[in-house]
Design a protein around this motif. Sequence first.
Motif, PDB file in Angstrom:
ATOM      1  N   ALA B  59       0.833  -1.194   0.000  1.00  0.00           N
ATOM      2  CA  ALA B  59       0.000   0.000   0.000  1.00  0.00           C
ATOM      3  C   ALA B  59       0.875   1.254   0.000  1.00  0.00           C
ATOM      4  O   ALA B  59       0.472   2.308  -0.449  1.00  0.00           O
ATOM      5  N   ILE B  60       2.084   1.150   0.517  1.00  0.00           N
ATOM      6  CA  ILE B  60       3.049   2.245   0.491  1.00  0.00           C
ATOM      7  C   ILE B  60       4.434   1.641   0.303  1.00  0.00           C
ATOM      8  O   ILE B  60       4.656   0.477   0.642  1.00  0.00           O
ATOM      9  N   GLU B  61       5.352   2.421  -0.258  1.00  0.00           N
ATOM     10  CA  GLU B  61       6.667   1.855  -0.580  1.00  0.00           C
ATOM     11  C   GLU B  61       7.512   1.585   0.666  1.00  0.00           C
ATOM     12  O   GLU B  61       8.240   0.603   0.711  1.00  0.00           O
ATOM     13  N   ALA B  62       7.434   2.493   1.645  1.00  0.00           N
ATOM     14  CA  ALA B  62       8.308   2.335   2.803  1.00  0.00           C
ATOM     15  C   ALA B  62       7.667   2.936   4.046  1.00  0.00           C
ATOM     16  O   ALA B  62       6.738   3.730   3.957  1.00  0.00           O
ATOM     17  N   GLY B  63       8.192   2.549   5.200  1.00  0.00           N
ATOM     18  CA  GLY B  63       7.660   3.084   6.449  1.00  0.00           C
ATOM     19  C   GLY B  63       8.647   2.865   7.577  1.00  0.00           C
ATOM     20  O   GLY B  63       9.572   2.048   7.460  1.00  0.00           O
ATOM     21  N   VAL B  64       8.452   3.628   8.648  1.00  0.00           N
ATOM     22  CA  VAL B  64       9.279   3.461   9.833  1.00  0.00           C
ATOM     23  C   VAL B  64       8.399   2.856  10.915  1.00  0.00           C
ATOM     24  O   VAL B  64       7.306   3.341  11.161  1.00  0.00           O
ATOM     25  N   ALA B  65       8.881   1.772  11.528  1.00  0.00           N
ATOM     26  CA  ALA B  65       8.121   1.149  12.608  1.00  0.00           C
ATOM     27  C   ALA B  65       9.069   0.764  13.720  1.00  0.00           C
ATOM     28  O   ALA B  65      10.237   0.471  13.478  1.00  0.00           O
ATOM     29  N   SER B  66       8.540   0.762  14.930  1.00  0.00           N
ATOM     30  CA  SER B  66       9.297   0.194  16.025  1.00  0.00           C
ATOM     31  C   SER B  66       9.460  -1.291  15.715  1.00  0.00           C
ATOM     32  O   SER B  66       8.537  -1.941  15.247  1.00  0.00           O
ATOM     33  N   LEU B  67      10.658  -1.819  15.945  1.00  0.00           N
ATOM     34  CA  LEU B  67      10.929  -3.209  15.564  1.00  0.00           C
ATOM     35  C   LEU B  67       9.914  -4.167  16.182  1.00  0.00           C
ATOM     36  O   LEU B  67       9.503  -5.150  15.574  1.00  0.00           O
ATOM     37  N   THR B  68       9.478  -3.855  17.403  1.00  0.00           N
ATOM     38  CA  THR B  68       8.576  -4.757  18.116  1.00  0.00           C
ATOM     39  C   THR B  68       7.224  -4.892  17.413  1.00  0.00           C
ATOM     40  O   THR B  68       6.469  -5.808  17.688  1.00  0.00           O
ATOM     41  N   ARG B  69       6.904  -3.982  16.488  1.00  0.00           N
ATOM     42  CA  ARG B  69       5.650  -4.103  15.738  1.00  0.00           C
ATOM     43  C   ARG B  69       5.631  -5.344  14.878  1.00  0.00           C
ATOM     44  O   ARG B  69       4.598  -5.727  14.351  1.00  0.00           O
ATOM     45  N   TYR B  70       6.792  -5.956  14.675  1.00  0.00           N
ATOM     46  CA  TYR B  70       6.853  -7.181  13.872  1.00  0.00           C
ATOM     47  C   TYR B  70       6.671  -8.438  14.711  1.00  0.00           C
ATOM     48  O   TYR B  70       6.766  -9.540  14.196  1.00  0.00           O
ATOM     49  N   VAL B  71       6.409  -8.264  16.014  1.00  0.00           N
ATOM     50  CA  VAL B  71       6.399  -9.437  16.881  1.00  0.00           C
ATOM     51  C   VAL B  71       5.306 -10.420  16.485  1.00  0.00           C
ATOM     52  O   VAL B  71       5.449 -11.629  16.653  1.00  0.00           O
ATOM     53  N   GLY B  72       4.209  -9.921  15.900  1.00  0.00           N
ATOM     54  CA  GLY B  72       3.131 -10.816  15.474  1.00  0.00           C
ATOM     55  C   GLY B  72       3.538 -11.703  14.302  1.00  0.00           C
ATOM     56  O   GLY B  72       3.097 -12.835  14.193  1.00  0.00           O
ATOM     57  N   ASP B  73       4.366 -11.162  13.417  1.00  0.00           N
ATOM     58  CA  ASP B  73       4.839 -11.931  12.269  1.00  0.00           C
ATOM     59  C   ASP B  73       6.084 -12.729  12.620  1.00  0.00           C
ATOM     60  O   ASP B  73       6.264 -13.842  12.164  1.00  0.00           O
ATOM     61  N   ALA B  74       6.955 -12.089  13.391  1.00  0.00           N
ATOM     62  CA  ALA B  74       8.267 -12.670  13.662  1.00  0.00           C
ATOM     63  C   ALA B  74       8.591 -12.470  15.140  1.00  0.00           C
ATOM     64  O   ALA B  74       9.213 -11.489  15.525  1.00  0.00           O
ATOM     65  N   PRO B  75       8.150 -13.408  15.996  1.00  0.00           N
ATOM     66  CA  PRO B  75       8.352 -13.236  17.452  1.00  0.00           C
ATOM     67  C   PRO B  75       9.814 -13.033  17.812  1.00  0.00           C
ATOM     68  O   PRO B  75      10.126 -12.491  18.863  1.00  0.00           O
ATOM     69  N   VAL B  76      10.708 -13.430  16.905  1.00  0.00           N
ATOM     70  CA  VAL B  76      12.134 -13.355  17.183  1.00  0.00           C
ATOM     71  C   VAL B  76      12.606 -11.918  17.458  1.00  0.00           C
ATOM     72  O   VAL B  76      13.577 -11.688  18.171  1.00  0.00           O
ATOM     73  N   VAL B  77      11.886 -10.905  16.945  1.00  0.00           N
ATOM     74  CA  VAL B  77      12.354  -9.519  17.080  1.00  0.00           C
ATOM     75  C   VAL B  77      12.428  -9.052  18.530  1.00  0.00           C
ATOM     76  O   VAL B  77      13.173  -8.125  18.846  1.00  0.00           O
ATOM     77  N   ASP B  78      11.634  -9.678  19.410  1.00  0.00           N
ATOM     78  CA  ASP B  78      11.608  -9.160  20.775  1.00  0.00           C
ATOM     79  C   ASP B  78      12.825  -9.545  21.604  1.00  0.00           C
ATOM     80  O   ASP B  78      12.839  -9.350  22.812  1.00  0.00           O
ATOM     81  N   VAL B  79      13.868 -10.037  20.943  1.00  0.00           N
ATOM     82  CA  VAL B  79      15.120 -10.261  21.661  1.00  0.00           C
ATOM     83  C   VAL B  79      15.618  -8.931  22.243  1.00  0.00           C
ATOM     84  O   VAL B  79      16.243  -8.897  23.296  1.00  0.00           O
ATOM     85  N   PHE B  80      15.265  -7.829  21.588  1.00  0.00           N
ATOM     86  CA  PHE B  80      15.674  -6.517  22.098  1.00  0.00           C
ATOM     87  C   PHE B  80      14.918  -6.130  23.370  1.00  0.00           C
ATOM     88  O   PHE B  80      15.293  -5.199  24.055  1.00  0.00           O
ATOM     89  N   TYR B  81      13.804  -6.828  23.629  1.00  0.00           N
ATOM     90  CA  TYR B  81      13.028  -6.555  24.841  1.00  0.00           C
ATOM     91  C   TYR B  81      13.292  -7.605  25.931  1.00  0.00           C
ATOM     92  O   TYR B  81      12.619  -7.596  26.955  1.00  0.00           O
ATOM     93  N   MET B  82      14.261  -8.517  25.701  1.00  0.00           N
ATOM     94  CA  MET B  82      14.592  -9.462  26.765  1.00  0.00           C
ATOM     95  C   MET B  82      15.227  -8.673  27.908  1.00  0.00           C
ATOM     96  O   MET B  82      16.204  -7.932  27.689  1.00  0.00           O
ATOM     97  N   PRO B  83      14.664  -8.798  29.114  1.00  0.00           N
ATOM     98  CA  PRO B  83      15.092  -7.930  30.208  1.00  0.00           C
ATOM     99  C   PRO B  83      16.609  -7.956  30.431  1.00  0.00           C
ATOM    100  O   PRO B  83      17.189  -9.020  30.595  1.00  0.00           O
TER     101      PRO B  83
END
Lengths: 424, 305, 165
Positions: B59-83
């Motif tokens: 729907a758009i060519e590019a966008g900026v998102a917080s990495l954690t917004r991908y957690v639904g598709d790719a749970p692996v991203v939340d390694v940055f939120y591991m306490p």
Amino acid sequence: MTILAILAILFALLLIGVPVAFALGGLGLGMLVFGGFSPLMAPQSILSTLDGFILLAVPLFLLMSNVLLKGGVGRDLFGAVQAWVGHWPGGLAVATILSCGLFAAISGSSVATAATIGTVAIPEMVSRGYDRRFVYGLLAAGGTLGILIPPSIPMIVFGFVAEESVIALFLAGIGPGLLLVGMFVVYSMIYARVSDSYTPMPKASWSERGEASLRALPSLALALLIVVGLYSGTFTPTEASAVGFAAALVITGLVLRSLTWRGFWEAVRDSAVTTAAILLIIAGAKVFGKAIALYRIPQDISAFIAANIDGSLTFILLVSAVLLIMGLVFETLSMILIMTPVLLPAAMALGFDPIWFGIFMVIMVECALITPPVGLNLYVIQAVARVSLSQVARGVWPFLLLMLLCVAVLFAWPDLALYIPFKW
Amino acid sequence: TEKMRISLQLPLKSHLGQNLSLFEKEVEERTGGAIDVEIYDSATLYKDKEVPAAVGSGAIEAGVASLTRYVGDAPVVDVFYMPFLLNSEDKVRAAVAEGSPVRTTIEAEVAKTGGQILFWQAYGGAIMLSKGGPIKTPADLKGKKVRVFGKTLGDFVTAAGGAPTLVSGSEQYLAYQRGTVDVGMTGVSGVKSRKLWEVMDTITVTNHADIEFVVVVNTDWWNGLSDEIRGHISDAARVAQDTVRDRMSEIEAEAYAAAKENGMTVVELSEDDLAQWKAVSQPVYDAYLASAGEAGKTVLDAAQQ
Amino acid sequence: MTFIVSLSRMAGILGACLLAATGAMLTYEVIARYFFLKPTIWAAELSQLCLIWGCLLAMGWVLSLRQHITVNAVTNLLPPAAQRICVLLSLCVIIAFSVVVTIWGWDIFHESFVRGRTTGSLLNLPAWVAELSVPVGFALLTAQALVELIRLRTTHVASLGSSHE
Ligand code: NA
Ligand code: NA
């Protein structure tokens, strides 16, 4: 040029009677397709609109006030206030305004406020010989307090589109709301001194007062619970609406025992219909908003205003004029939804506080509610009193002037709105 | 010319917005105007959380998102939120270095959404805010209502004995002022931009999570560009990425200084405090491994080294 | 036709019940948070889901009740023949919009379903649970709008909606 063409098509669609939601959504979609953007934006916008947690407060505040309405709370409130102030000069008029103000604190809609208080106050005032024009104007204007004194559905919508705090908006509405109540009361008392066509009420006895107050007490407690709950941070607006709905059921179902199963179902049904209609408009406006953003229209208008308008007074005068004219034919939510994305960036660039601007917009759409030919409160009073639109419309202008005066005070003294949320 | 529209949640004057403007300038110079970058800031087109779907679907060519917004598709991203896993600049830099196992794995997972990561924008560490005393140990969090933004941070607060509450950025100020939540959580630059010192008096520098933003491009659009153009855009992306990461420590230092100037107390954790936090955090790691599977294990092992 | 009308009505009633149910869930949430200091992880998300489904299910019903918000200032002044044309045009706009949203809305649902995408929120539900509401709701609306279009040949309709708040 593009801007004018788009506005012309939008107005044409609205005026031939395309429901507002589909006029906005359809035009937005058309613009997306025409501009080579993906139509996927339409369903995406609808989903993301309905996914806003704050909008859950819309059905719940509607449920709360509809349940109270079916439970006859309007009559109880009016009865109690009347017992206390009915014998004052213009006492019934004062009681009407105060009841509107109190009901406004448990309802997010001005139509509900006008209808609820109007149903009981109009026959009473007319039978006591008050001038009909004054009565209709008073009720139509008093009803608009419903969206200025929290809770308020237009404020939720403004907060949603502007991404501003709804609690701050609610709290900021209290000051101007009280000022407006005060101005209406003073006007009513002066009016009563000048015109002596009405029969004053006898002073109620203490036992009458006690009895009437007792019956209104639960609803007053609910109003207090909501305002204090929001002020203290105990509830978010959405939670306040849920607790308010639950409490309204307890009050009308268990304490007053005035809510029937049938009344309950009607409240649920009416709320659902209104919610779907309102939220669909917001979704349509979102599609439209994205389309005009892709055409860079808000940015262009902001730049135009920045280049051509110097000074906040000029800006507010101009915007007020635009909103007054637009308000002749538009209803509340469409105005907020169409104008906020266009005006807010310019207003903020001129140094206005976004919360202040939200309150300003709400008072301006209140004016739209009572200006003919399209003013929802006029229609409500017309329906309740069974009179012609022009009879109602002729009575509103003194109140319209008072509301504009309130805007002037708000401009001169922004803390009228901003003191309670930010400095208290 | 080919348009590259980029959706941004934050205003253009935020540091991510300024970084995007730098990227715009670099791209337009390098490609000689063959790519016309248009930035739609302040969420005029999409909110942060809608960006993955919007870019993935084209729907758009590019966008900026917080990495954690991908957690639904790719749970692996939340390694940055591991306490407390990536709680220093060095550890973060190692994790996001090009070619690192953490970055490679995450980019491969995100690419499955139809959008791929063009570059990373540093946002800094997450800290805690409080009134009347720091949050030095899990005991200080016990029984408190804590603002969180996302599931993994919620799990962490629960594990530490607090009650997680989702509060949006715009309601943050009043939620702290009115006590809707007792403890705040944000990146330290948010303290400055939202003047949170007016409502909270203590910052505890926990760095219990690292906040990363990613600039994602639609894969089909990207593959439709010529090799030469792609090379120019990638070069521009690298410049922007390095600039913002180098600038981030200055931004954080400025924010801490501004907070102190406005009367806030800034408290650091001791080794002993950190040990107590880590002791209660294990359930969050377990939940992560359960949801992120094999990729999660790879990333976590790499990040822990 | 009567089947579609009663389907719209049933969907609407279901939607109304879902909206009322959000009140119970969120009240429970407040009680759980303040009295037991144990906020639920489900109340906020499930009530959000009820809001999405409730509104979209009710759209067709709201159309049949003539309760979509409409500016009637001009159409009220028109003669019946002109009103009929306006209603016809309005229905065409609604149908065009709804068909596009149904089709692209289905794409969104389908992609999430195939990918197994989740919301990533506290409850982490599959994303399609919410997304399915768009094609379903707008398909119902399209059907109801078509019914209104067919009925327009035999019955006079002055306006598709009313002004309310
Ligand atoms: Na109100
Ligand atoms: Na009007």
